[in-house]
Design a protein around this motif. Structure first.
Motif, PDB file in Angstrom:
ATOM      1  N   ASN A 135      -2.732 -13.769  20.672  1.00  0.00           N
ATOM      2  CA  ASN A 135      -2.775 -14.592  19.463  1.00  0.00           C
ATOM      3  C   ASN A 135      -2.666 -16.085  19.738  1.00  0.00           C
ATOM      4  OD1 ASN A 135      -3.055 -12.328  17.820  1.00  0.00           O
ATOM      5  ND2 ASN A 135      -0.851 -12.049  17.654  1.00  0.00           N
ATOM      6  N   ASN A 136      -2.531 -16.465  20.990  1.00  0.00           N
ATOM      7  CA  ASN A 136      -2.389 -17.875  21.350  1.00  0.00           C
ATOM      8  C   ASN A 136      -3.771 -18.464  21.624  1.00  0.00           C
ATOM      9  OD1 ASN A 136      -1.844 -20.367  22.511  1.00  0.00           O
ATOM     10  ND2 ASN A 136       0.015 -19.627  23.493  1.00  0.00           N
ATOM     11  N   ALA A 137      -4.152 -19.438  20.816  1.00  0.00           N
ATOM     12  CA  ALA A 137      -5.479 -20.047  20.942  1.00  0.00           C
ATOM     13  C   ALA A 137      -5.685 -20.741  22.297  1.00  0.00           C
ATOM     14  CB  ALA A 137      -5.692 -21.059  19.815  1.00  0.00           C
ATOM     15  N   ALA A 140      -7.710 -18.805  24.888  1.00  0.00           N
ATOM     16  CA  ALA A 140      -9.060 -18.362  24.500  1.00  0.00           C
ATOM     17  C   ALA A 140     -10.001 -18.258  25.695  1.00  0.00           C
ATOM     18  CB  ALA A 140      -9.642 -19.302  23.448  1.00  0.00           C
TER      19      ALA A 140
END
Length: 167
Positions: A135-137, A140
């Motif tokens: 969930n941590n951008a 990515a």
């Protein structure tokens, strides 16, 4: 004679293609972008996880976290392979989170200290750790490489980081 020359050319092209694929695979493997094989797991940097500097101190047979007392306890014993997790951590995470999960650069974010993300975000299970990673951008670009970040590799990294905290 013409047929023999055509066959030789085809064999040379096939050999060149095989060498190219093997070389490319070796390059990706060296960069940590291909899931490790059983033989690669045995080639980890060290046989046991390296204690994070200042994250755990042993006194009288018990482990006390820096800052006094125990600041992090996993809700479950990690099921992953910490040695394999260390290998993955070093190749993909150490630049941003420091050696052993302990950041020494202000631009880095610690994971395995009392002020690290495992403790402050209550990432006390492999499931929570995996969800926080996914969930941590910021992750990515790493998540876009599914051969590098697999669920099992995240579980292995979690086991390694928990070992760094608990000493």
């Amino acid at each position: 004679m013409r047929l023999r020359v055509a066959e030789m050319t085809a064999v040379r092209r096939l050999a060149a293609l095989v060498l190219f694929v093997l070389g490319f695979t070796l390059l990706l493997s060296a960069c940590g972008r291909i899931p490790e094989s059983e033989s690669a797991k045995s080639l980890s940097p060290t046989a046991t996880p390296i204690p994070a500097a200042g994250s755990a101190q042993t006194t009288g047979g018990t482990s006390a976290m820096s800052g006094g007392g125990s600041c992090f306890k996993p809700a479950e014993m990690p099921a992953g392979n910490p040695t394999s997790g260390q290998t993955v951590y070093i190749s993909g995470c150490q630049n941003c989170h420091g050696a052993g999960g302990t950041a020494t650069d202000p631009k880095q974010v610690s994971l395995a200290t009392c002020k690290g993300l495992l403790a402050t975000k209550s990432l006390d299970t492999a499931e929570k750790f995996t969800a926080a990673f996914n969930n941590n951008a910021i992750h990515a670009d790493i998540k876009d490489n599914p051969s590098f970040v697999t669920p099992q590799r995240l579980i292995n990294m979690y086991a390694y980081l928990v070992g760094q905290i608990s000493g």
